[in-house]
Enzyme design. Structure first.
Site, PDB file in Angstrom:
ATOM      1  N   ASP A  72       0.765  -1.206   0.055  1.00 31.93           N
ATOM      2  CA  ASP A  72       0.027   0.118   0.125  1.00 31.93           C
ATOM      3  C   ASP A  72       0.762   1.122  -0.061  1.00 31.93           C
ATOM      4  O   ASP A  72       2.203   1.166   0.166  1.00 31.93           O
ATOM      5  CB  ASP A  72      -0.820   0.149   1.174  1.00 31.93           C
ATOM      6  CG  ASP A  72      -1.946   1.209   1.194  1.00 31.93           C
ATOM      7  OD1 ASP A  72      -2.457   1.623   0.296  1.00 31.93           O
ATOM      8  OD2 ASP A  72      -1.937   1.834   2.297  1.00 31.93           O
ATOM      9  N   SER A  73       0.244   2.437  -0.355  1.00 30.67           N
ATOM     10  CA  SER A  73       1.100   3.558   0.045  1.00 30.67           C
ATOM     11  C   SER A  73       1.434   4.024   1.334  1.00 30.67           C
ATOM     12  O   SER A  73       2.497   4.847   1.685  1.00 30.67           O
ATOM     13  CB  SER A  73       0.188   4.798  -0.876  1.00 30.67           C
ATOM     14  OG  SER A  73      -1.013   4.701  -0.143  1.00 30.67           O
ATOM     15  N   CYS A 130      -4.632  -1.653  -1.725  1.00 33.16           N
ATOM     16  CA  CYS A 130      -4.666  -0.294  -2.016  1.00 33.16           C
ATOM     17  C   CYS A 130      -5.605  -0.294  -3.277  1.00 33.16           C
ATOM     18  O   CYS A 130      -5.228  -0.794  -4.169  1.00 33.16           O
ATOM     19  CB  CYS A 130      -3.248   0.364  -2.392  1.00 33.16           C
ATOM     20  SG  CYS A 130      -3.622   1.957  -2.936  1.00 33.16           S
ATOM     21  N   GLU A 164      -2.872   8.571   8.279  1.00 34.55           N
ATOM     22  CA  GLU A 164      -1.396   8.750   7.949  1.00 34.55           C
ATOM     23  C   GLU A 164      -0.492   9.484   9.250  1.00 34.55           C
ATOM     24  O   GLU A 164       0.395   9.143   9.858  1.00 34.55           O
ATOM     25  CB  GLU A 164      -0.810   9.438   6.699  1.00 34.55           C
ATOM     26  CG  GLU A 164      -0.970   8.300   5.478  1.00 34.55           C
ATOM     27  CD  GLU A 164      -0.177   7.146   5.652  1.00 34.55           C
ATOM     28  OE1 GLU A 164       1.032   7.014   6.081  1.00 34.55           O
ATOM     29  OE2 GLU A 164      -0.705   6.098   5.464  1.00 34.55           O
ATOM     30  N   CYS A 222     -11.256   2.779   0.159  1.00 30.88           N
ATOM     31  CA  CYS A 222      -9.949   3.000   0.335  1.00 30.88           C
ATOM     32  C   CYS A 222      -9.530   2.224   1.553  1.00 30.88           C
ATOM     33  O   CYS A 222     -10.091   2.311   2.644  1.00 30.88           O
ATOM     34  CB  CYS A 222      -9.810   4.578   0.581  1.00 30.88           C
ATOM     35  SG  CYS A 222      -8.096   4.959   0.961  1.00 30.88           S
ATOM     36  N   HIS A 274      -7.425   2.782   3.929  1.00 29.70           N
ATOM     37  CA  HIS A 274      -7.098   3.558   4.970  1.00 29.70           C
ATOM     38  C   HIS A 274      -8.473   3.673   5.794  1.00 29.70           C
ATOM     39  O   HIS A 274      -8.317   3.969   7.166  1.00 29.70           O
ATOM     40  CB  HIS A 274      -6.679   5.061   4.629  1.00 29.70           C
ATOM     41  CG  HIS A 274      -5.165   5.195   4.270  1.00 29.70           C
ATOM     42  ND1 HIS A 274      -4.881   4.536   3.156  1.00 29.70           N
ATOM     43  CD2 HIS A 274      -4.190   5.605   5.020  1.00 29.70           C
ATOM     44  CE1 HIS A 274      -3.204   4.680   3.046  1.00 29.70           C
ATOM     45  NE2 HIS A 274      -2.965   5.581   4.298  1.00 29.70           N
TER      46      HIS A 274
HETATM   47  N1  DGL Z   1      -4.800   3.116   0.833  1.00 33.66           N
HETATM   48  C1  DGL Z   1      -5.152   3.577  -0.361  1.00 33.66           C
HETATM   49  C2  DGL Z   1      -6.419   3.190  -1.272  1.00 33.66           C
HETATM   50  O1  DGL Z   1      -6.820   2.150  -1.030  1.00 33.66           O
HETATM   51  C3  DGL Z   1      -4.640   4.826  -0.880  1.00 33.66           C
HETATM   52  C4  DGL Z   1      -4.289   6.243  -0.148  1.00 33.66           C
HETATM   53  C5  DGL Z   1      -3.667   7.301  -0.674  1.00 33.66           C
HETATM   54  O2  DGL Z   1      -2.444   6.948  -0.999  1.00 33.66           O
HETATM   55  O3  DGL Z   1      -4.137   8.471  -1.289  1.00 33.66           O
HETATM   56  O4  DGL Z   1      -6.879   3.707  -2.073  1.00 33.66           O
END
Ligand code: DGL
Length: 266
Positions: A10-11, A73, A152, A184, A186
């Site tokens: 993931d990012s 992600c 984050e 997402c 997150h």
């Molecule tokens: N966790 C990520 C997702 O599911 C991306 C969040 C990001 O880096 O903008 O899209």
């Protein structure tokens, strides 16, 4: 039988919500998690950049001899899945198909809220798949970039996250919405606050559970489950700020050490 690790990417912090579910459903596997903390967020970036970052991350994981790649992600799945599946020769699993399946399995949904990054919303990957399954479905999709930053920063569960959730989702609450998908990875970190705000009337769908189920199926069908049940471990790598990552990540998963690696240009 194959004791090589599963690579999870993931990012940033978000993919840990998928990793957590993988560990719950498939506890006897070795795992490697990579978070591109030097370049998070990915969501507001142009497609070409997201694709380039994704390739660099995946090259790193392939060098670690992973047996399966889990793209934990939605943004990377939306932009890079087709490329990755064509260009690497191990099984690749994204989160969008499992997310779509989770919506389809959830029963009678007429209006669905979809919250994600800008790149995921604009890719139309969820919307096109969902409309294919149910042409009558109404989808209200919204990019919520600040929710990524909140997670984050380690500010989930605070008054700040509460206010931002309210601002993004007020009209979802006022509409006659049946369910909302956390598109997402997150966002499940904020699940309790989202649920509290939306109340029980709106069902919350997280693709993670279906993703881990699908991974289990892939391991079985490809006959690459880990045969050695003991001493499995999870290694964590990030491209920046290992200490900060660790302090936030350990609220979500057990974590010993986080290694910092230099990947790609900043
Ligand atoms: N966790 C990520 C997702 O599911 C991306 C969040 C990001 O880096 O903008 O899209």
């Amino acid at each position: 039988m194959d004791n090589r690790p599963i690579g999870v990417f993931d990012s940033g912090i978000g993919g840990l919500t998928v990793l957590r579910e993988i560990k719950k459903q498939i506890p006897n596997e070795n795992l490697i998690y990579y978070a591109d903390t030097a370049r998070v967020p990915y969501g507001p970036r142009p497609k070409e950049e997201i694709l380039r970052f994704s390739k660099e991350a995946v090259d790193f994981l392939i060098q670690k001899d992973i047996k399966v790649l889990v793209i934990a992600c939605n943004t990377v799945t939306a932009i890079a899945y087709d490329y990755l599946i064509e260009n690497i020769d191990i099984p690749v699993l994204g989160v969008i198909d499992p997310g779509v399946r989770a919506v389809m399995n959830a029963g009678d949904i007429k209006t669905l809220g979809l919250i994600a990054t800008k790149a995921t919303v604009e890719s139309m990957q969820y919307q096109n798949r969902l409309y294919k399954g149910d042409a009558g479905l109404k989808i209200i999709a919204r990019a919520c970039p600040m929710l990524v930053s909140i997670v984050e920063e380690g500010w989930a569960g605070t008054d700040i996250s509460k206010l931002i959730i309210e601002r993004y989702l007020q009209d979802f609450k006022d509409s006659s919405m049946d369910a909302i998908i956390l598109a997402c990875t997150h966002f499940p970190v904020l699940r309790d606050q989202i649920a509290e705000f939306l109340t029980d009337d709106i069902m919350i769908i997280d693709p993670a559970e279906e993703t881990a189920k699908e991974l289990k199926r892939i391991l079985k069908d490809s006959d690459i489950e880990n045969g050695l049940k003991d001493n499995t471990d999870t290694k964590f790598y990030v491209s920046d700020k290992a200490d900060k990552f660790k302090s936030i990540a350990e609220k979500l998963v057990d974590i010993n050490e986080v290694f910092e690696v230099a990947i790609g240009s900043r």
